[in-house]
Design a protein around this motif. Structure first.
Motif, PDB file in Angstrom:
ATOM      1  N   GLU A  28       0.810  -1.221   0.000  1.00  0.00           N
ATOM      2  CA  GLU A  28       0.000   0.000   0.000  1.00  0.00           C
ATOM      3  C   GLU A  28       0.842   1.269   0.000  1.00  0.00           C
ATOM      4  O   GLU A  28       0.676   2.144  -0.834  1.00  0.00           O
ATOM      5  CB  GLU A  28      -0.926  -0.032   1.216  1.00  0.00           C
ATOM      6  CG  GLU A  28      -2.034   0.987   1.150  1.00  0.00           C
ATOM      7  CD  GLU A  28      -2.684   1.179   2.513  1.00  0.00           C
ATOM      8  OE1 GLU A  28      -3.672   1.917   2.578  1.00  0.00           O
ATOM      9  OE2 GLU A  28      -2.167   0.629   3.501  1.00  0.00           O
ATOM     10  N   THR A  29       1.782   1.356   0.952  1.00  0.00           N
ATOM     11  CA  THR A  29       2.594   2.558   1.059  1.00  0.00           C
ATOM     12  C   THR A  29       3.374   2.811  -0.216  1.00  0.00           C
ATOM     13  O   THR A  29       3.439   3.931  -0.715  1.00  0.00           O
ATOM     14  CB  THR A  29       3.585   2.423   2.232  1.00  0.00           C
ATOM     15  OG1 THR A  29       2.852   2.062   3.385  1.00  0.00           O
ATOM     16  CG2 THR A  29       4.305   3.716   2.478  1.00  0.00           C
ATOM     17  N   ASP A  30       3.931   1.730  -0.752  1.00  0.00           N
ATOM     18  CA  ASP A  30       4.708   1.867  -1.978  1.00  0.00           C
ATOM     19  C   ASP A  30       3.861   2.432  -3.091  1.00  0.00           C
ATOM     20  O   ASP A  30       4.276   3.330  -3.817  1.00  0.00           O
ATOM     21  CB  ASP A  30       5.251   0.501  -2.415  1.00  0.00           C
ATOM     22  CG  ASP A  30       6.463   0.114  -1.594  1.00  0.00           C
ATOM     23  OD1 ASP A  30       6.884   0.959  -0.777  1.00  0.00           O
ATOM     24  OD2 ASP A  30       6.971  -0.995  -1.778  1.00  0.00           O
ATOM     25  N   LYS A  32       1.142   4.165  -2.883  1.00  0.00           N
ATOM     26  CA  LYS A  32       0.803   5.573  -2.628  1.00  0.00           C
ATOM     27  C   LYS A  32       1.990   6.482  -2.911  1.00  0.00           C
ATOM     28  O   LYS A  32       1.845   7.562  -3.492  1.00  0.00           O
ATOM     29  CB  LYS A  32       0.328   5.749  -1.185  1.00  0.00           C
ATOM     30  CG  LYS A  32      -1.117   5.344  -0.999  1.00  0.00           C
ATOM     31  CD  LYS A  32      -1.639   5.832   0.336  1.00  0.00           C
ATOM     32  CE  LYS A  32      -3.057   5.317   0.544  1.00  0.00           C
ATOM     33  NZ  LYS A  32      -3.487   5.485   1.940  1.00  0.00           N
ATOM     34  N   LEU A  33       3.163   6.044  -2.464  1.00  0.00           N
ATOM     35  CA  LEU A  33       4.363   6.848  -2.696  1.00  0.00           C
ATOM     36  C   LEU A  33       4.624   6.990  -4.187  1.00  0.00           C
ATOM     37  O   LEU A  33       4.980   8.057  -4.683  1.00  0.00           O
ATOM     38  CB  LEU A  33       5.575   6.187  -2.037  1.00  0.00           C
ATOM     39  CG  LEU A  33       5.837   6.562  -0.594  1.00  0.00           C
ATOM     40  CD1 LEU A  33       6.996   5.741  -0.056  1.00  0.00           C
ATOM     41  CD2 LEU A  33       6.168   8.038  -0.488  1.00  0.00           C
ATOM     42  N   ASP A  34       4.427   5.888  -4.890  1.00  0.00           N
ATOM     43  CA  ASP A  34       4.647   5.880  -6.324  1.00  0.00           C
ATOM     44  C   ASP A  34       3.708   6.857  -7.000  1.00  0.00           C
ATOM     45  O   ASP A  34       4.106   7.665  -7.844  1.00  0.00           O
ATOM     46  CB  ASP A  34       4.403   4.450  -6.827  1.00  0.00           C
ATOM     47  CG  ASP A  34       5.070   4.216  -8.152  1.00  0.00           C
ATOM     48  OD1 ASP A  34       5.952   5.018  -8.500  1.00  0.00           O
ATOM     49  OD2 ASP A  34       4.705   3.259  -8.828  1.00  0.00           O
ATOM     50  N   LYS A  36       2.295   9.399  -5.636  1.00  0.00           N
ATOM     51  CA  LYS A  36       2.684  10.745  -5.258  1.00  0.00           C
ATOM     52  C   LYS A  36       3.863  11.227  -6.100  1.00  0.00           C
ATOM     53  O   LYS A  36       3.884  12.351  -6.580  1.00  0.00           O
ATOM     54  CB  LYS A  36       3.057  10.752  -3.780  1.00  0.00           C
ATOM     55  CG  LYS A  36       3.293  12.126  -3.223  1.00  0.00           C
ATOM     56  CD  LYS A  36       3.184  12.106  -1.717  1.00  0.00           C
ATOM     57  CE  LYS A  36       3.049  13.519  -1.183  1.00  0.00           C
ATOM     58  NZ  LYS A  36       2.703  13.529   0.229  1.00  0.00           N
TER      59      LYS A  36
ATOM     60  N   SER B 117      -0.658   7.007   6.076  1.00  0.00           N
ATOM     61  CA  SER B 117      -0.058   5.812   5.491  1.00  0.00           C
ATOM     62  C   SER B 117       1.141   6.153   4.617  1.00  0.00           C
ATOM     63  O   SER B 117       1.843   5.274   4.152  1.00  0.00           O
ATOM     64  CB  SER B 117      -1.095   5.059   4.667  1.00  0.00           C
ATOM     65  OG  SER B 117      -1.564   5.873   3.621  1.00  0.00           O
ATOM     66  N   VAL B 118       1.319   7.427   4.348  1.00  0.00           N
ATOM     67  CA  VAL B 118       2.450   7.843   3.515  1.00  0.00           C
ATOM     68  C   VAL B 118       3.429   8.627   4.376  1.00  0.00           C
ATOM     69  O   VAL B 118       3.000   9.440   5.189  1.00  0.00           O
ATOM     70  CB  VAL B 118       1.954   8.732   2.351  1.00  0.00           C
ATOM     71  CG1 VAL B 118       3.107   9.156   1.475  1.00  0.00           C
ATOM     72  CG2 VAL B 118       0.910   8.007   1.544  1.00  0.00           C
ATOM     73  N   PRO B 119       4.713   8.380   4.226  1.00  0.00           N
ATOM     74  CA  PRO B 119       5.676   9.156   5.019  1.00  0.00           C
ATOM     75  C   PRO B 119       5.584  10.644   4.679  1.00  0.00           C
ATOM     76  O   PRO B 119       5.230  11.000   3.555  1.00  0.00           O
ATOM     77  CB  PRO B 119       7.027   8.567   4.611  1.00  0.00           C
ATOM     78  CG  PRO B 119       6.786   7.844   3.355  1.00  0.00           C
ATOM     79  CD  PRO B 119       5.368   7.396   3.387  1.00  0.00           C
ATOM     80  N   GLU B 148      13.132   5.094   0.141  1.00  0.00           N
ATOM     81  CA  GLU B 148      13.262   4.047   1.147  1.00  0.00           C
ATOM     82  C   GLU B 148      14.684   3.498   1.154  1.00  0.00           C
ATOM     83  O   GLU B 148      15.346   3.428   0.124  1.00  0.00           O
ATOM     84  CB  GLU B 148      12.275   2.919   0.828  1.00  0.00           C
ATOM     85  CG  GLU B 148      12.194   1.901   1.951  1.00  0.00           C
ATOM     86  CD  GLU B 148      11.137   0.845   1.693  1.00  0.00           C
ATOM     87  OE1 GLU B 148      10.336   1.035   0.769  1.00  0.00           O
ATOM     88  OE2 GLU B 148      11.149  -0.158   2.415  1.00  0.00           O
ATOM     89  N   GLU B 288       3.748  -3.979 -10.620  1.00  0.00           N
ATOM     90  CA  GLU B 288       3.395  -3.180  -9.451  1.00  0.00           C
ATOM     91  C   GLU B 288       1.967  -3.400  -9.012  1.00  0.00           C
ATOM     92  O   GLU B 288       1.657  -3.395  -7.826  1.00  0.00           O
ATOM     93  CB  GLU B 288       3.606  -1.694  -9.759  1.00  0.00           C
ATOM     94  CG  GLU B 288       5.025  -1.273  -9.491  1.00  0.00           C
ATOM     95  CD  GLU B 288       5.271   0.169  -9.844  1.00  0.00           C
ATOM     96  OE1 GLU B 288       4.303   0.934  -9.959  1.00  0.00           O
ATOM     97  OE2 GLU B 288       6.440   0.523 -10.016  1.00  0.00           O
TER      98      GLU B 288
END
Lengths: 661, 661
Positions: A28-30, A32-34, A36, B117-119, B148, B288
């Motif tokens: 999930e985080t990945d 979302k980060l992607d 973003k 959930s996102v840094p 990361e 992904e």
């Protein structure tokens, strides 16, 4: 062009994010980060697209203006205006939904790193990520150092803004190099004394006068008095002093204004940029080393700043000139000219490495490329193949055009979107007044002094024109936006932006008016000038034969340099005649033979002759090029008329290969 | 060129540091930070300087080679070799004293941000600074997100490395645009069927074959089996499939190898770059979205990936082609050609905005600029002034040269300095074997199928040459270095780098050998080819008149496009004849009149005629330019011989303005 460079504010986040995060794990985080990171990359692209469209719009509009022969607005003025309009639309038309999330952090409990006096380069944040099954998994994210935060509430989102360092590393170098490379050196050297006086002494005087006056003004305004030190106002003086009369130069070109006035205006503006950047750097250093904000004065620190100024300026000049000469040697002693692409690449790489060498030596890259450009034009250009001459000229002309218009449209846009503007009516008013006065202090007294010793005096109407050519431009803005940490600096940026915008639009727009008010002669044919000066020049004197001893000395210096250049530098660095075999003493015969190419000794084809009287050749081609690119092809050169080839219209220097071709 | 761009690893630290920290307060921490920022800026400059010097060295050496007519090493091969040498020196010659200080942090005690959930984008670190008088003062420093961290111990200092995204945003676009802009379109279109087959079908087949084979291999090697999924090997297949036969192309040019073979090799290499980047992107997306590392297969996801591929490829193509046509319209319907500088600027800006538009729309900018380049050459080029044609050609040629050599010297240097290499002999061996096999699977079966329906068949020796032209280059490397988070990806990068280096040096060096082994005809005069084909072409068939129905259909498509292009696109977008007034039905008369320029209707000067048979004209000028820049001026064109002007050696298409000039 690179280091630091195009670091749009969040570019880093984006790219390194994209790079590190495009992994195969689909958590999930990945994801979302992607997402973003992708979003930020798109915003970046849109940001650049905005400026690209602004430039396209400017190009098309300025074409219409030129097509209809409207001269009241230069392309840079237009770029500013479009920039202002688009900036206002961005500022008031869009609400910004994406916010930056900040998290205050403290070191991990063991606290072992607290002993250092410098903050760490990277922070590692352990970030607990909740998984679908209710458990959490720790990930570690890296954060890299950005800088100190002065006001926590001032960190609003930046729209359509770039890292100010791109101006110094990407935008200014091609502009400055082009200025050096396209300098009409003959007229520049003929008026060298006046140009150096205005640029070196004038800019320094102007900086100090503006600094002192502004400081006085500010003492009268209570709310400003506390936030400005004398060094701040002096810095303002240094950054607002350099002129950037693009519009004027372009109209001078169109109307064929007297070449000596042209040389004065253009030459000064080229050199005072260099002076201003080094001067402001020295003031900065002085401030950093010996002040803690009290505005006092320390004699030793002052002399150290003066030493800084001289050291940085002369070393940068030296590096630039040396690299120019090395390029000339490389192009003279190899036959790389047989392969124009390789030759052009070599030329570009050597010029760019000049910038990098200066920057890597803690000097000023911008100053180095200026003098590199002058040397490249003076020596290397004559060794290049026809193809490379054209290619390099056209390349830098295009880069210069794009860079100039980009910076001016950025000035317009940032007026609305840059978050660190500080509008202070008092400071703005004082700034305008001092900028005008500083220009007057530069032009009139120095012209008076110069006229004491100059033979062709600088008439009063020329002085008025010089005063009116005091437009401010790219360098002032770049210096102002480089540092916006304090209220004082922010007020300076705002005032500088306004001065640039208004002078470019108003003074620029009124140029043709000025010309007619001051009765400046227009439509002067350069060729006539050339011929009438030839006698003076070939006699060795550079038209500086004045009356006072100071000027005589300068004229002597110029003469010595001219002789040295013709007898040793040019024969060494180019294929020109006389060769070193003729000029060096007999004892140096073997050395001279090594340094003289066979090409230099046999004068059997056209290319050779082109080299020989390179100066004139370059300049005439120059003029030609300028005209073809500024004015319609049809009206000036005709399209493919074979009877009119630039190469063959040169006027040769008497005493050299002095026959009309 | 910007976003993300030149973000050398610590550039940000440097620039923003410099920018934020050049304040007037001279406290200890500030001064130390300032020093550190300056140091980093100098390191950045040195870093770039290293590559600039490498390129200068390459230029000078390659000049010597060309001068002595040595053909065994192309400049890119040389750049790789110098890169390797310098990389080794950096790796083993210097010990790195500057270390990066990391500090592990935790959120401030209130912990309110932990719910996300996102840094966070930015961390704020309160840093206690001890003053001289024993007290401490808190400063707040900002840190921005980088990505990361997978292995804490793997964060060694990067020397002489750049953010991989610069390849996609700075280096590849000019290379790819130049490929499109300098395509010899006549031969390209004549062999379009074969080129599309090799590039589209061939590259896809090759990717899947390599992917499957590599996966099989890896199952045999226990320690690799666990770290590679099928998608990983498929990604490897996609990134290693595109060819980049720079050396071959350049030797073909020098030796005047048969133009059709040239078109096959060059055309395929241009298009398979585009296919590979989109294909690898789709595999990435597939991975992904629907994988979590198990290597399974989901039908729906597969079709979505296929849809992705088709959508991204065709939309990017559409954007590129559209922007090319818009530029053509702008240059046709404005007289901006009167001002070559404005015109060139417009051309560059429109081309660059194509890249940005595609990137901003989440498509592939590289693919968009390729097709933009093809359209610019096919339509816009004919509307440009002579000056702009030359300027844009030369500009992109130079950019291409610099970009290509930069990327190859980077491949060399990074072999030693990039910290994320993972040498795995098994994988490397398998990679080489599969790359060869993948190329064979692309060339031979498809050639067999093509020959079933082609009239001028592709002989076996051409097929061997196509196989040997399977050098790997910039695109493979850029795709491989984009993502190096896992061991698998690092092994891929290492293998890709090695394959690129060895194929460029060995296969590139053996090209002349290959040519003689396979008895490829050299010294073929292009003009002869042109004349012999004219009859076929002016009759409307594009030499594809094959025998099977499938090929007939393709020939039909090509014929339809050719007719449409000649009758509608060219009259609309360029000044060519026949005009729309002749080709559109009578009912569209008014519209046709609007879209036809008076220039198009009156055929009274040379420039017009140059436009009319633009295709041939461009290509001959092309060849000419190529030769002048690759071969010595003296031997091919002579220096200023007035009897030999490229403009006048064209062969006009019969049926148009068919007279020799």
């Amino acid at each position: 062009m690179a280091d630091s460079a195009m670091t749009v504010r969040y570019a880093v986040v984006v790219t390194i994010g994209v790079f590190l995060l495009k992994s195969c794990s689909g958590e999930e985080t990945d994801i979302k980060l992607d997402k973003k990171a992708q979003l930020l990359h798109r915003l970046d692209s849109l940001n650049l697209l905005l400026y690209t469209f602004l430039l396209i719009l400017t190009v098309l509009t300025i074409w219409t203006f030129k097509h209809r022969r409207l001269r009241f607005l230069h392309e840079t003025g237009l770029a500013v205006i479009y920039g202002l309009i688009v900036g206002a639309i961005i500022r008031y038309g869009f609400t910004n939904s994406s916010t930056i999330v900040h998290m205050p952090v403290v070191p991990e409990p063991d606290g072992s790193h607290y002993n250092q006096s410098v903050p760490p380069d990277t922070l590692w944040l352990r970030f607990p990520e909740s998984k679908g099954d209710g458990t959490t998994k720790n990930k570690t994210f890296a954060y890299s150092f950005r800088g100190e935060i002065y006001k926590r509430d001032n960190e609003i989102d930046l729209k359509a803004t770039f890292d100010p360092e791109i101006f110094f590393n990407i935008i200014l170098p091609p502009i400055i190099f082009h200025a050096g490379y396209s300098l009409k050196r003959k007229y520049f050297f003929r008026n060298l004394g006046a140009i150096l006086t205005y640029a070196l002494i004038g800019t320094t005087i102007s900086s100090f006068v503006i600094g002192a006056l502004m400081y006085t003004f500010i003492q009268l305004i209570p709310h400003l008095a506390s936030s400005f030190t004398f060094l701040d106002t002096l810095y303002f003086g240094a950054l607002i002093s350099p002129t950037d009369p693009l519009t004027i130069i372009s109209i001078f070109n169109d109307l064929h204004v007297d070449v000596n006035l042209y040389a004065l205006v253009f030459g000064e503006s080229v050199l005072n940029d260099a002076v201003a950047i080094v001067l402001s750097g020295s003031i900065q250093n002085y401030a950093e080393r010996y002040q803690s904000g009290s505005g006092g004065f320390e004699t030793w620190a002052f002399f150290q700043a003066l030493g800084d100024f001289i050291r940085i300026f002369s070393l940068s000049l030296f590096i630039g000139a040396t690299m120019g000469c090395v390029t000339a040697l490389l192009t003279k002693f190899t036959r790389v000219r047989d392969f124009p692409l390789l030759e052009s690449a070599l030329f570009v790489l050597m010029s760019y490495s000049t910038f990098l060498i200066a920057e890597a030596s803690d000097l000023t890259g911008v100053v180095a490329v200026l003098f590199c450009g002058i040397c490249q034009a003076h020596y290397t250009y004559n060794n290049l193949s026809v193809d490379s001459r054209q290619r390099t000229k056209q390349l830098f002309e295009l880069l210069n055009f794009l860079a100039e218009n980009f910076i001016f449209s950025y000035i317009g846009v940032s007026m609305f979107t840059f978050p660190k503007h500080h509008f202070d009516p008092g400071f703005i008013f004082a700034g305008f007044f001092c900028a005008l006065l500083g220009r007057a202090v530069n032009v009139y007294p120095l012209s008076f002094l110069l006229n004491l010793g100059r033979n062709p005096k600088i008439p009063l109407n020329y002085q008025h024109m010089l005063f009116c050519a005091g437009l401010r431009g790219a360098m002032s803005f770049a210096l102002a936006i480089r540092n916006t940490v304090s209220d004082a600096r922010q007020a300076m940026l705002t005032t500088t932006s306004l001065i640039v915008i208004l002078t470019v639009i108003l003074q620029g727009g009124a140029t043709t008016q000025f010309l007619s008010w001051f009765n400046i002669p227009v439509g002067v044919d350069e060729e006539v000038e050339v011929l009438s000066y030839n006698g003076v020049r070939s006699g060795g004197s550079l038209s500086m034969g004045g009356s006072t001893s100071k000027t005589n000395e300068k004229a002597l210096l110029a003469r010595i340099w001219g002789n040295f250049d013709t007898h040793y530098m040019k024969p060494l660095l180019t294929h020109s005649r006389p060769t070193l075999l003729d000029t060096l003493p007999v004892c140096c015969g073997p050395l001279a033979r090594i340094l003289t190419t066979t090409q230099q000794m046999t004068q059997d084809n056209v290319a050779r002759r082109v080299d020989s009287d390179s100066d004139l050749c370059l300049e005439d081609r120059d003029t030609d090029r300028r005209r073809t690119s500024i004015q319609p092809l049809g009206t000036v050169t005709g399209e493919v008329s074979p009877g009119q080839q630039p190469l063959h219209t040169r006027v040769a220097l008497p005493g050299l290969i002095g026959r009309h071709l």
